[in-house]
Design an enzyme around this catalytic site. Structure first.
Site, short mmCIF file in Angstrom:
data_model
loop_
_atom_site.label_atom_id
_atom_site.label_comp_id
_atom_site.label_asym_id
_atom_site.label_seq_id
_atom_site.Cartn_x
_atom_site.Cartn_y
_atom_site.Cartn_z
N ASP A 21 -18.60 1.31 7.09
CA ASP A 21 -18.22 -0.11 7.04
C ASP A 21 -17.39 -0.47 5.80
O ASP A 21 -17.43 -1.62 5.35
CB ASP A 21 -19.45 -1.04 7.06
N CYS A 56 -19.23 1.41 14.52
CA CYS A 56 -19.64 2.69 13.94
C CYS A 56 -19.58 3.86 14.92
O CYS A 56 -18.85 4.83 14.72
CB CYS A 56 -21.05 2.58 13.37
#
Length: 560
Positions: A64, A99
């Protein structure tokens, strides 16, 4: 802190006596096997006598970490040791800003529609049995090991559902990894479980032995000291930072006290002329929401300071062991992030630059220092590039990406792409969110202010185009509005103005057709000329079926 039981009289270099491999042991291949590997796989290697000098590769993957909002700012040592010693890419993108789909694309070199990995759940094919059976044997680390004779080492977060009991649990070690130190499920910093070559090891909350970023650093250093020296190695180190819960190491918990989320032009404004999910965000944000995202932004940077330490330790150990000059080091992230842009509190998943653009820094043999490349690259290019470094031909794979090794080495007159595909399948709840009863079912990732970051029909596909003349993004949504967003990022870098209704209709048609082509591409067809490439050919007849109706856009529950 040491994770491996190392013999005190063990020399600091040599074979892995206490580093047990995740798959069957990987001794140096006998001469005949080595010859077969060279002939059948890594043809770029010029003879068995030079096998020990084949380049090593290290891939560092953050979780992230954005590029647009200054995510690299805390990493001063990383920028000095990798970026300033090699090349920094200013136009690096991910094909999905989430992700698991993004990590799956890194490992396989494929777009999400060719993986059917659409979200972070087992049902979305994240580390599912289907993924394990169909995709894991074809990842680039599996090729490095089976065809090129590389030692392969993994440490950190793999895929969000790794370790799920319904998909083999922690006993499952993916094909292709010699040494396996994988985190169970999603990022944590304390109180987690690792799969150590298929055996579970629990960690608590003692900083000196349990802080995950430091654990990954130490086990990586151990690998460098105790691996075999007769074969090249590939390392993938996947840190939890700066993913939530944003737990910084004790020495960094007071850092950046005067830092706040950037108040750029798209911060805390209404997403005018954007699809409904962006329009539903409340503007202006409440003071509590702004305080929350400022705190999150600060903590994210704090966690990255330990990543910076990890990079420094790794580079110093490679140098001490005499291997730095023969090692390529890549640093990147699985997706970007936003903190208050268009009044969305914190998350990723969206089509905008802050979510799809990531850092990418590379150093290694043949790469001149202090370079910046504007070439358009994507994380599906990492596998092809690393295989190219190992001497394995991309033509022997089904990967969608391209090798950017020629860019790294300064090739002239290089033919390169001008566009990449970005695609995402939205997620929603089947029932109304109890904290927001006024909202209909179908939304998810909702905050207390009833601002939601995702929904079933937050399903979109985009063509991100960069050429000498154009810097465009064209996106289509699979929703009732049949919504289209188009941005000229040369004139509008913050993506404030959707120009879908004012752009040249002919250009709009070409972009629509290019999007459909990319959404159905596979392997070499994903590398065909884009709309602004000299070799591009546009036949508007192909946009219509035999019945004369406009060709429908290619969305399904499996993203093709």
């Amino acid at each position: 802190m040491r994770l491996l039981s190392l013999a005190p009289d063990r020399p600091r270099r040599g074979g892995p006596r206490h580093l047990t491999s995740g798959s069957p042991a990987l001794p140096p291949p006998p001469p005949l096997l080595l010859l077969l590997l060279l002939l059948g796989g890594c043809l770029g290697v010029s003879g068995a006598a030079k096998s020990s000098r084949r380049p090593n590769v290290v891939l560092l993957l953050a979780d992230d970490q954005d590029e647009v909002l200054g995510g690299m700012t805390p990493l001063k040592k990383t920028k000095a040791l990798i970026g300033e010693m090699g090349m920094t890419f200013s136009s690096a993108y991910v094909p999905s800003a989430l992700c698991c789909p993004s990590r799956a694309s890194i490992l396989t070199g494929k777009y999400p529609h060719n993986l059917h990995v659409v979200n972070n759940t087992l049902e979305g094919n994240c580390s599912s049995k289907s993924w394990q059976k169909i995709q894991e044997p074809n990842t680039f680390p599996a090729i490095l090991r089976s065809m090129c004779g590389y030692q392969t080492f993994f440490a950190g977060k793999y895929l969000n559902e790794y370790g799920a009991p319904d998909a083999g649990g922690l006993g499952h070690v993916p094909l292709g990894w010699s040494y396996w130190y994988a985190l169970e499920k999603n990022s944590k910093y304390y109180n987690y479980t690792l799969s150590i070559n298929g055996k579970a090891r629990k960690h608590g909350e003692n900083y000196s032995v349990d802080y995950l970023t430091d654990v990954l650093a130490n086990v990586s250093l151990d690998f460098l000291d105790y691996k075999s020296n007769s074969e090249p190695f590939f390392m993938m180190i996947s840190t939890p930072a700066p993913h939530s819960p944003w737990t910084a190491a004790p020495q960094y918990q007071n850092a950046f006290q005067n830092v706040f989320a950037p108040r750029n032009k798209n911060f805390n404004i209404h997403g005018t002329n954007k699809h409904w999910l962006i329009r539903q965000a409340k503007t202006p944000m409440t003071n509590s929401s702004i305080q929350f995202l400022d705190n999150a932004f600060r903590k994210r940077w704090q966690t990255l300071l330990s990543v910076d330490d990890l990079v420094e330790k790794l580079v110093k150990r490679l140098e001490f062991n005499g291997e730095l000059n023969n090692t390529y080091i890549f640093y990147t992230s699985d997706n970007g992030y936003h903190t208050g842009q268009f009044s969305l509190p914190i998350d990723k998943r969206q089509l905008y630059e802050f979510d799809i653009k990531v850092p990418l820094l590379v150093r290694g043999p043949g790469i001149k220092p202090n370079q910046t490349s504007k070439m358009l690259v994507a994380n599906i290019d990492l596998g092809p590039t690393i295989l190219d470094i190992a001497g394995y031909s991309l033509n022997k794979t089904q990967m969608d990406g391209m090798s950017f090794l020629p860019i790294l080495k300064g090739a002239s007159n290089l033919t390169w792409r001008s566009d990449v595909l970005v695609e995402y399948q939205g997620e929603g709840r089947n029932v109304t969110d109890p904290t927001c009863p006024s909202l209909s079912p179908g939304v998810s990732q909702c905050f207390p202010d009833c601002v939601c970051e995702d929904a079933y029909n937050n399903t979109y596909a985009c063509v991100r185009t960069m050429s000498e003349r154009w810097n465009l993004q064209y996106c289509e949504f699979d929703d009732q509005e049949v919504f289209v967003e188009v941005y000229n990022l040369t004139a509008d870098p913050h993506q404030l103005n959707n120009i879908a209704k004012s752009i040249d209709p002919e250009l709009l048609g070409k972009m629509n057709y290019r999007l459909m082509m990319l959404q159905s591409c596979s392997g070499p067809t994903c590398r065909t000329p884009g709309v602004f490439d000299p070799g591009y050919r546009f036949d508007p007849r192909l946009m219509f079926s035999n019945h004369g109706s406009v060709r429908t856009r290619r969305f399904s529950k499996h993203l093709l």
